[in-house]
Design an enzyme around this catalytic site. Structure first.
Site, mmCIF file in Angstrom:
data_model
loop_
_atom_site.group_PDB
_atom_site.id
_atom_site.type_symbol
_atom_site.label_atom_id
_atom_site.label_comp_id
_atom_site.label_asym_id
_atom_site.label_seq_id
_atom_site.Cartn_x
_atom_site.Cartn_y
_atom_site.Cartn_z
ATOM 1 N N HIS B 139 0.850 -1.200 0.000
ATOM 2 C CA HIS B 139 0.000 0.000 0.000
ATOM 3 C C HIS B 139 0.886 1.251 0.000
ATOM 4 O O HIS B 139 0.666 2.183 -0.774
ATOM 5 C CB HIS B 139 -0.917 -0.028 1.235
ATOM 6 C CG HIS B 139 -1.669 1.246 1.491
ATOM 7 N ND1 HIS B 139 -2.979 1.425 1.127
ATOM 8 C CD2 HIS B 139 -1.286 2.409 2.080
ATOM 9 C CE1 HIS B 139 -3.367 2.641 1.478
ATOM 10 N NE2 HIS B 139 -2.357 3.266 2.064
ATOM 11 N N GLU B 140 1.892 1.259 0.853
ATOM 12 C CA GLU B 140 2.792 2.423 0.917
ATOM 13 C C GLU B 140 3.570 2.585 -0.389
ATOM 14 O O GLU B 140 3.757 3.695 -0.879
ATOM 15 C CB GLU B 140 3.761 2.300 2.101
ATOM 16 C CG GLU B 140 3.093 2.230 3.479
ATOM 17 C CD GLU B 140 2.145 3.385 3.733
ATOM 18 O OE1 GLU B 140 2.318 4.464 3.146
ATOM 19 O OE2 GLU B 140 1.190 3.196 4.511
ATOM 20 N N GLU B 212 -6.228 7.096 -1.263
ATOM 21 C CA GLU B 212 -6.138 5.933 -0.376
ATOM 22 C C GLU B 212 -6.748 4.697 -1.032
ATOM 23 O O GLU B 212 -6.167 3.612 -1.006
ATOM 24 C CB GLU B 212 -6.857 6.192 0.950
ATOM 25 C CG GLU B 212 -6.130 7.088 1.919
ATOM 26 C CD GLU B 212 -4.705 6.639 2.189
ATOM 27 O OE1 GLU B 212 -4.455 5.435 2.408
ATOM 28 O OE2 GLU B 212 -3.828 7.516 2.165
#
Lengths: 190, 293
Positions: B139-140, B212
Site C-alpha cells: 500500500h505504501e 487511499e
C-alpha cells in the site's frame, strides 16, 4: 518519466509491470563463455521464484504448472521440487546436468504464469554457478535483464567478482545497467 | 486468467475533484488580480516555502516522526520483503525506516520513487504476520508509485495562499492596500479567501481519500491478495481504538501519510484524510470478487 506514466500516476493507476521473457534465453549461450573463459561452472541447479497467492485461479495455475512440469521433466530427465520460503514465495527448483533443459523448463513455467495472468508476480529466475563459492545469475523479469550475485557469508557480497563478471559478460548477456537494481537474495534455497 | 479491472468510478471522481479544484483556484487568482492584490510576490513566497517542504519531505517527515533509517543488517527481513515487493512493482528500492512505538502504523514519504522512504513502526512488525505486513508495505509503495506526495502538494498550493491571506491579512492591513483603497475591497478579499480555503480544503481531503482507495487497489495488485490488506486494516484499527491518545496527538499532522489515521472518531467523514474502514474493506472485497469470479 513518460507522459503515460505521468497519466497513470495522476489517476492513481500504478500498474504492476508485465514480465519480459524474451531475453531469458541469452544465458544458454553465455554459459559456454562462463565455463570456458571465466572458469564458472554451472552447478546444474536453477530455480524460479514467484509470489504465492490465496486465489482459486492461482491454485489452478499452480496445478497446471505441476502437470506441465511432470510431463516436460520426464522428457528432459530433470528433477524438480516445489517449496515455499519464509517470505511466502514459491520456488520451483530444477536439477539437470544439461543447462539447456534448465532454461527451457524455467521458460515454460514463466510462460504459463504469464498466460494465467500472474506474470506480474514473478520475482526472478536464478542459475547457480560455482567458482570459489556460489555465484548466481539472476534474471529480473520486470527489467528483462540478468545480474550477478556472489554472496560471501551471511550478508556480504563479492562486489569485485560481480563487477568483473559484468564487464566481461556485457557483450553476451543483457546485464542490468543500474547497479542499484542488483538486489541480493540472501536466503537462496539452493 | 486474472483480470485487473480499472475502477473507472474512482478515476472519474478523482478527475472531477482535480478539475473542481483547478476551477476554484483559477477563479481565486482571477479574483485577486481583479482586486489589484499583488499576488506574484505571495505566490513566489508560498512556492518557495512549499517547494522546500516538498524537497525535504523525506528528511522532514522522518524527523517529525522520530523515525530512523535502518540498514539491511539491522532489519534483514523487512528489507528483503520491501525489495521483493519493489521488484514486483517495478520500483527502485526506497530507504527503509523504523519508528519505535507500539502503535501499529506505516507511512511513505519523499518527493518521488527515487527519493522515497517507507517507514513502519515496531508495533506494526510485531502485530502483523508476513502476508499482512506485505500488504501494508505494498500500500505504501503504491503511494510512492502514484506520486501522492507530489500530487497532494500541488493540489494544496493555492489553498495555502488562501489560508495565508485569511490568517495574516489583518497584520498587513488591507493586504497590499489595493488601489481602490477601500475597506470594502479588503473585506471582500478576506471573505472570498475564506470560502476558497474551505472549499479547496474539502476537495483536497476528498482527493486524499480517493488516493487511499487507489493505494489499496495498488496493494492488492502487487500482492495478489486483497484479503491480506483487509485483515491488516482490521488488526491495525482494532489496536488503534485501544491505545491511549496522548502519544497519538503529536502525530496528528501526519495523518495523511499513515495507512490508518492516528486520530479519528470524532472527525466527520467529509474532512477525514482517509475513507472509513468499512468503505475500504468493501472496496477490497469487491476487488477480490472481480479477480476471483
Amino acid at each position: 518519466m513518460g507522459i503515460r506514466d505521468m497519466f497513470n500516476s495522476v489517476l492513481g493507476r500504478g500498474k504492476v509491470p508485465e514480465a519480459k521473457t524474451d531475453r531469458l534465453f541469452a544465458i544458454s549461450t553465455a554459459v559456454i563463455t562462463l565455463e570456458m573463459n571465466l572458469n564458472l561452472k554451472p552447478s546444474s541447479v536453477a530455480g524460479i521464484c514467484f509470489k504465492s497467492m490465496e486465489m482459486s485461479k492461482y491454485q489452478n495455475a499452480r496445478e497446471e504448472i505441476e502437470q506441465l512440469l511432470k510431463f516436460s521433466t520426464k522428457e528432459t530427465g530433470t528433477d524438480y521440487n516445489i517449496e515455499k520460503d519464509e517470505y511466502n514465495f514459491l520456488w520451483v527448483l530444477l536439477k539437470d546436468k544439461d543447462f539447456e533443459d534448465l532454461v527451457t523448463n524455467i521458460h515454460m513455467i514463466s510462460q504459463t504464469l504469464i498466460e494465467e495472468g500472474f506474470g506480474g508476480q514473478i520475482l526472478c529466475a536464478v542459475y547457480r554457478f560455482e567458482s570459489d563459492g556460489p555465484v548466481y545469475w539472476i534474471y529480473n523479469f520486470k527489467q528483462g535483464n540478468y545480474y550477478p550475485f556472489a554472496p560471501q557469508g551471511k550478508n556480504n557480497r563479492d562486489n569485485s567478482m560481480e563487477f568483473r563478471l559484468k564487464s566481461l559478460m556485457e557483450k553476451e548477456l543483457p546485464i542490468e545497467k543500474d547497479v542499484g537494481k542488483w538486489y541480493p537474495l540472501w536466503t537462496m534455497p539452493f | 486468467m486474472v483480470e485487473w479491472k480499472k475502477d473507472l468510478g474512482l478515476e472519474g471522481r478523482m478527475i472531477l475533484t482535480m478539475f473542481l479544484l483547478a476551477a476554484v483556484y483559477l477563479f481565486f487568482l482571477v479574483f485577486l488580480a481583479s482586486m489589484g492584490t499583488p499576488q506574484t510576490f505571495m505566490l513566489l513566497f508560498i512556492a518557495l516555502f512549499m517547494g522546500a517542504q516538498y524537497y525535504y519531505s523525506d528528511k522532514l517527515v522522518l524527523w517529525t516522526m522520530n523515525a530512523r533509517l535502518v540498514s539491511e543488517s539491522e532489519e534483514p527481513k523487512l528489507h528483503e520483503t520491501i525489495t521483493r515487493l519493489c521488484v514486483i512493482a517495478g520500483l527502485p528500492k526506497p530507504k527503509v525506516a523504523v519508528v519505535d512505538t507500539s502503535v501499529p502504523n506505516a507511512f511513505a514519504t519523499g518527493r518521488g520513487p527515487k527519493n522515497a522512504v517507507v517507514a513502519v513502526t515496531t508495533g506494526l512488525m510485531r502485530k502483523l504476520d508476513q502476508g499482512e505486513l506485505e500488504a501494508v508495505l505494498a500500500h505504501e509503495l503504491s503511494h510512492v508509485k502514484n506520486r501522492d506526495m507530489a500530487i497532494l502538494t500541488i493540489a494544496s498550493f493555492i489553498s495555502t495562499l488562501a489560508f495565508y491571506i485569511v490568517r495574516y491579512s489583518f497584520y498587513f492591513g488591507a493586504f497590499g492596500g489595493n488601489r481602490r483603497n477601500s475597506n470594502g475591497g479588503f473585506v471582500a478579499i478576506w471573505i472570498v479567501s475564506i470560502l476558497v480555503w474551505i472549499i479547496s480544503f474539502l476537495l483536497i481531503r476528498a482527493l486524499s481519500r480517493y488516493r487511499e482507495f487507489a493505494a489499496d487497489r495498488g496493494s492488492a495488485q502487487i500482492t495478489g491478495n486483497p484479503v491480506n490488506l483487509i485483515s491488516a486494516l482490521r488488526k491495525i484499527s482494532g489496536t488503534m481504538a485501544n491505545v491511549p491518545t496522548e502519544d497519538l496527538r503529536k502525530v496528528e499532522g501526519m495523518n495523511a501519510f499513515f495507512i490508518i489515521p492516528a486520530v479519528s472518531g470524532s472527525m466527520m467523514s467529509l474532512i477525514s484524510t482517509h475513507p472509513s474502514m468499512e468503505k475500504r474493506i468493501a472496496a477490497l472485497e469487491k476487488i477480490q470478487r472481480e479477480i476471483e469470479l
